[in-house]
Design an enzyme around this catalytic site. Structure first.
Site: not given
Ligand SMILES: *[C@@H]1O[C@H](CO)[C@@H](O)[C@H](O)[C@H]1NC(C)=O
Ligand SMILES: *[C@@H]1O[C@H](CO)[C@@H](O)[C@H](O)[C@H]1NC(C)=O
Ligand SMILES: *[C@@H]1O[C@H](CO)[C@@H](O)[C@H](O)[C@H]1NC(C)=O
Ligand SMILES: *[C@@H]1O[C@H](CO)[C@@H](O)[C@H](O)[C@H]1NC(C)=O
Length: 576
Positions: A298, A302, A493, A535-536, A555, A557
């Site tokens: 992690e 990052d 992440s 937009d997905i 839109g 979601d």
């Protein structure tokens, strides 16, 4: 397995059963033990609890109004962020709270320590016996059946009637720790021991698109290509970006150097990061121990994707110690609030299930984020890796929102993947809060989605709650270097540091133009429309019983939010 905060020691000089005992009223309670936990017995009477008492702040509504003014692009005060002392005037406790609570504590032989810059948090050490009598509590040991985690908590606590208006909350009381921890899932099933770096580099260079062909690992060059992220170095000396890390994990300087050599050959490979420790958080650089690899993923992710994307923006890793996640979140925020110049963007990929956190504690932590937003800090959180089933995939008959994702004063990032085109990935956390009502900036976007949803999922989610995530970014098969090799990791992440890097680069351009940084983003993001986001509209996060969950659509979601960022559209939305 008992937490270290529960120290077995005799506390001398404390009298049980105060002569000044006052009548109590219930302040917070839980109707049942959280699922998976069971009562295993009373907490030892003489063990010591380190309790924190939050005092009621003098003008939280005023702070929230100011936050709205400085972060709404249509407001005349947009960008006029507050100083440390200006924020403190809103959140310092009322003098009535301070004197009433101190008088009560001293009647009981207790001298509190002041834990926050504004003085709104006090700390006291009391025995379990004394805590039970002071707070009408029943501190007990609860054990989680699967993980064996033991915790000392109470299902209810009270405060004196005449102090109820002055005490915001007491912690730890009814918030339970997440038995599976708060680290992201970071699916690494495709982890591989890789070819030497020179070979990787040349194969990347010969690929037609920087994203390669087939099902490639995502790299900084690929993300730059997909989202139009500039590779030019930042120019303002004042830019900054931070990542926060919990659970005693750390990032490797050597792995970052290898990563930059492999994936950002145009950057100076000795570009590094600084470390700030909160609550004795660690930054060990112990040499490779295979058992530690999982823990380092992690942090390396990052660090590698902020340093590797936000070119030349100074990156800080804030490493936070402690074994109580909520307290760690709070201490992170208090630490940042105490800085004269806190980092302008902060990315966090750790989370919890909202129902494990008491409603007052969730509100209180969320309010520290409103304070940071008012200071001009953009807070970016991943939305969790369990679809609608919580922070991690779990069995569920009703949807489990995650926290802090549901806090309305932060920007929550879900995940996408590539299947022909960019599509929602099933683990992308999303849904609606049971604690926080829908914020004004979401009204249009969320109402439209609810109309589309119709009767689906009725009873499984709270239609009046704050919807999340706000935005999304790729989250599958990110190449990272770990212990000198590469691995591919997936999770929201991956998405959070990617989005945070984009915001940091936009801030850098604003600073170069002598303009204020973005601060709390959502009012701007929800107003910037199609030019700023792709937009997905395909994929879903169905993860509960009977394949229930939400579908991505046109839109906003609750799987991919407004969509994935377009750097040039975000520049336009900011007049850059
Ligand atoms: C950090 O470590 C110091 C020295 O060991 C100790 O006194 C202090 O209590 C620790 N702080 C926390 C928050 O654990
Ligand atoms: C799942 O679907 C079955 C068949 O429609 C239904 O009987 C059952 O109650 C559903 N379970 C849940 C938890 O919704
Ligand atoms: C639904 O959300 C609203 C607004 O946040 C809250 O007041 C209400 O208690 C929630 N309902 C449930 C059942 O959690
Ligand atoms: C509602 O649920 C059905 C059954 O899962 C699904 O086919 C349909 O696409 C859903 N509609 C929406 C708007 O989510």
């Amino acid at each position: 397995m008992l937490p270290t905060s529960l120290v077995f020691a005799a506390v001398s000089g404390l009298v049980l059963g105060s002569p000044f005992s006052r009548s109590l009223q219930v302040h917070e309670s839980r109707s049942s033990i959280p699922s998976g936990y069971s009562l295993s017995g009373p907490a030892p009477a003489n063990s010591v609890l380190k309790l924190r008492i939050a005092l009621v702040q003098n003008d939280l509504d005023g702070l929230v109004n100011v936050l709205q003014e400085v972060s709404d692009p249509t407001n005349a005060n947009y960008g006029n962020h507050l100083s440390k002392s200006e924020v403190e005037t809103y959140v310092s406790p009322t003098s009535d709270s301070v004197s009433a609570v101190n008088t009560w504590l001293s009647e009981n032989g207790l001298t509190p320590s002041v834990l926050s810059p504004a003085g709104d948090w006090l700390g006291v050490e009391v025995t379990v016996n004394q805590a039970n009598s002071l707070f009408g509590a029943d501190y007990s040991i609860f054990e989680h059946s699967v993980t064996g985690l033991q915790t000392v908590r109470t299902l209810s606590y009270s405060v004196p009637n005449d102090l109820a208006e002055y005490i915001n909350l007491v912690h730890p009381t009814i918030s339970f720790p997440n038995p599976y921890g708060n680290a992201p899932n970071l699916f690494a099933s495709k982890s591989r021991r890789s070819t030497p770096s020179a070979e990787r580099r040349s194969s990347a260079e010969t690929a037609a698109s920087p994203c390669g062909t087939g099902t490639p690992g995502i790299t900084p060059a690929c993300l730059q290509y997909l989202y139009g992220i500039p590779s030019a170095p930042a120019t303002s000396p004042y830019s900054s970006l931070a990542v926060t890390e919990y659970e005693y994990e750390w990032a490797s300087y050597a792995d970052l150097e290898t990563f930059l050599q492999d994936y950002r050959p145009d950057m100076n490979p000795s570009t590094t990061f600084t470390v700030q420790s909160v609550d004795n958080g660690t930054d060990s650089q112990s040499p490779g121990d295979a058992g530690l690899e999982a823990l380092m993923r992690e942090q390396n992710l990052d660090i590698q994707y902020t340093v590797g994307l936000a070119t030349d923006i100074p990156v800080t890793m804030v490493t936070v110690g402690g074994d109580d996640f909520l307290q760690s979140l709070l201490d992170t925020a208090l630490f940042l609030l105490n800085e004269p110049n806190p980092p302008q963007v902060v990315s966090t990929s750790y989370g919890d299930d909202e129902y494990l956190v008491s409603e007052k504690m969730a509100n209180t932590i969320c309010n520290t984020y409103a304070q940071l937003g008012a200071r001009g800090v953009s807070l970016i959180f991943s939305s969790g890796d369990g679809g609608v089933s919580g922070n991690h995939f779990s069995e569920c008959t009703t949807f489990i929102p995650t926290f802090p994702s549901t806090c309305p004063y932060i920007t929550t990032v879900g995940a996408t993947t590539i299947v022909d085109d960019e599509t929602a990935v099933d683990f992308s956390g999303g849904g609606f809060s049971n604690y926080f009502p829908r914020p004004y900036y979401q009204d249009g976007a969320v109402a439209e989605y609810l109309i589309f949803l119709g009767d689906n999922n009725t009873g499984l989610y709270n239609a009046s709650g704050r919807g999340y995530p706000d935005v999304a970014a790729y989250g599958v098969n990110f190449d990272i270097v770990i212990d000198t090799y590469t691995a591919e990791v997936s999770g929201t992440s991956c998405s959070a540091p990617t989005f945070a890097s984009i915001i940091a680069l936009l801030n850098d351009q604003l600073l170069a133009a002598h303009r204020p940084v973005l601060g709390f983003l959502n009012p701007l993001l929800y107003a910037s429309g199609n030019e700023a986001f792709k937009d997905i509209t395909t994929g879903n996060n169905r993860a509960c019983t009977n394949n229930t969950g939400f579908d991505a659509t046109i839109g906003w979601d609750p799987v991919t939010g407004l969509g994935t960022p377009k750097f040039s559209g975000l520049q336009l939305a900011n007049g850059l």
